[in-house]
Write an enzyme that holds these catalytic residues in place. Structure first.
Site, PDB file in Angstrom:
ATOM      1  N   ASP A  39       0.911  -1.188   0.076  1.00 27.52           N
ATOM      2  CA  ASP A  39       0.139  -0.116  -0.030  1.00 27.52           C
ATOM      3  C   ASP A  39       0.842   1.337   0.020  1.00 27.52           C
ATOM      4  OD1 ASP A  39      -3.405   0.688   0.853  1.00 27.52           O
ATOM      5  OD2 ASP A  39      -1.752   2.165   1.247  1.00 27.52           O
ATOM      6  N   ILE A  40       0.225   2.137  -0.569  1.00 25.53           N
ATOM      7  CA  ILE A  40       1.328   3.299  -0.936  1.00 25.53           C
ATOM      8  C   ILE A  40       1.251   4.326   0.303  1.00 25.53           C
ATOM      9  CG2 ILE A  40      -0.557   5.104  -2.087  1.00 25.53           C
ATOM     10  CD1 ILE A  40       1.538   5.639  -4.296  1.00 25.53           C
ATOM     11  N   ASN A  97     -12.927  -3.008   2.388  1.00 23.73           N
ATOM     12  CA  ASN A  97     -13.865  -1.825   2.241  1.00 23.73           C
ATOM     13  C   ASN A  97     -14.983  -2.125   1.044  1.00 23.73           C
ATOM     14  OD1 ASN A  97     -12.992  -0.684   4.646  1.00 23.73           O
ATOM     15  ND2 ASN A  97     -11.155  -0.029   3.370  1.00 23.73           N
ATOM     16  N   GLU A 105     -12.191   3.430  -1.640  1.00 22.48           N
ATOM     17  CA  GLU A 105     -11.865   4.377  -2.199  1.00 22.48           C
ATOM     18  C   GLU A 105     -11.461   3.870  -3.791  1.00 22.48           C
ATOM     19  OE1 GLU A 105      -8.918   6.668  -0.162  1.00 22.48           O
ATOM     20  OE2 GLU A 105     -10.851   7.605   0.892  1.00 22.48           O
ATOM     21  N   VAL A 106     -10.946   2.919  -3.886  1.00 22.56           N
ATOM     22  CA  VAL A 106     -10.556   2.477  -5.229  1.00 22.56           C
ATOM     23  C   VAL A 106     -11.489   1.171  -5.547  1.00 22.56           C
ATOM     24  CG1 VAL A 106      -8.711   1.321  -6.642  1.00 22.56           C
ATOM     25  CG2 VAL A 106      -8.117   3.069  -4.689  1.00 22.56           C
ATOM     26  N   HIS A 110     -10.045  -5.272  -3.374  1.00 23.55           N
ATOM     27  CA  HIS A 110      -8.644  -5.293  -2.753  1.00 23.55           C
ATOM     28  C   HIS A 110      -8.966  -5.701  -1.379  1.00 23.55           C
ATOM     29  CE1 HIS A 110     -10.006  -1.145  -2.613  1.00 23.55           C
ATOM     30  NE2 HIS A 110      -9.207  -1.153  -1.578  1.00 23.55           N
ATOM     31  N   HIS A 112      -6.840  -5.765   2.230  1.00 19.93           N
ATOM     32  CA  HIS A 112      -5.822  -5.216   2.937  1.00 19.93           C
ATOM     33  C   HIS A 112      -5.390  -6.212   4.019  1.00 19.93           C
ATOM     34  CE1 HIS A 112      -7.039  -0.711   2.208  1.00 19.93           C
ATOM     35  NE2 HIS A 112      -8.032  -1.367   2.063  1.00 19.93           N
TER      36      HIS A 112
END
Ligand code: AMP
Length: 126
Positions: A39-40, A97, A105-106, A110, A112
């Site tokens: 993760d960025i 999420n 948000e994306v 995904h 995490h």
């Protein structure tokens, strides 16, 4: 800004671009079904994202439409990445999420993987 999970898959979302190699990522693992990368904006000492290679907006979309092979491949990849990173002991948290209330948000599914210290209470105190 949380996404609208009812919108169709956006081929230009940032994780689709990562999968196509159009923007860089720090790869942790890849197989036929899945891709994992750091993760960025890490929220824990270990913060890795695992995504399916197929075009699925969210866990909702994936669980409804993905093939049994895709689902098995993705679920196994999440476990494999965590094992390979040595996270089984002392433990880790998985988080996905979905939509507005989930804070997604994306718009590409995904999961995490959060680890490296106690991750804290399950949800933020009200
Ligand atoms: P979510 O709120 O569940 O949709 O989480 C999106 C996650 O993607 C956040 O933790 C971001 O830090 C992460 N993220 C966004 N852009 C990138 C990127 N280019 N590379 C790696 N992680 C990213």
């Amino acid at each position: 800004m949380p996404i609208d999970p009812t919108l169709p898959y956006d081929e230009n979302n940032i994780f689709a671009k990562i999968l196509r190699g159009e923007i860089p990522s720090h790869k942790v693992y890849e197989d036929e079904w899945s891709y994992a990368f750091e993760d960025i904006n890490p929220q824990a000492p270990v913060h890795t994202l695992v995504i399916p290679k197929g075009p699925y907006v969210s866990w909702d979309d994936f669980s409804a439409k993905a093939s049994a092979e895709e689902i098995a491949g993705f679920v196994r990849a999440v476990g494999h990445v965590a094992r390979r990173m040595g996270l089984v002991e002392p433990g880790y948290r998985l988080l996905a999420n979905i939509g507005r209330h989930g804070g997604q948000e994306v718009p590409h599914l995904h999961v995490h993987i959060l680890a490296g210290q106690f991750i804290g209470p399950m949800v933020m105190a009200r």
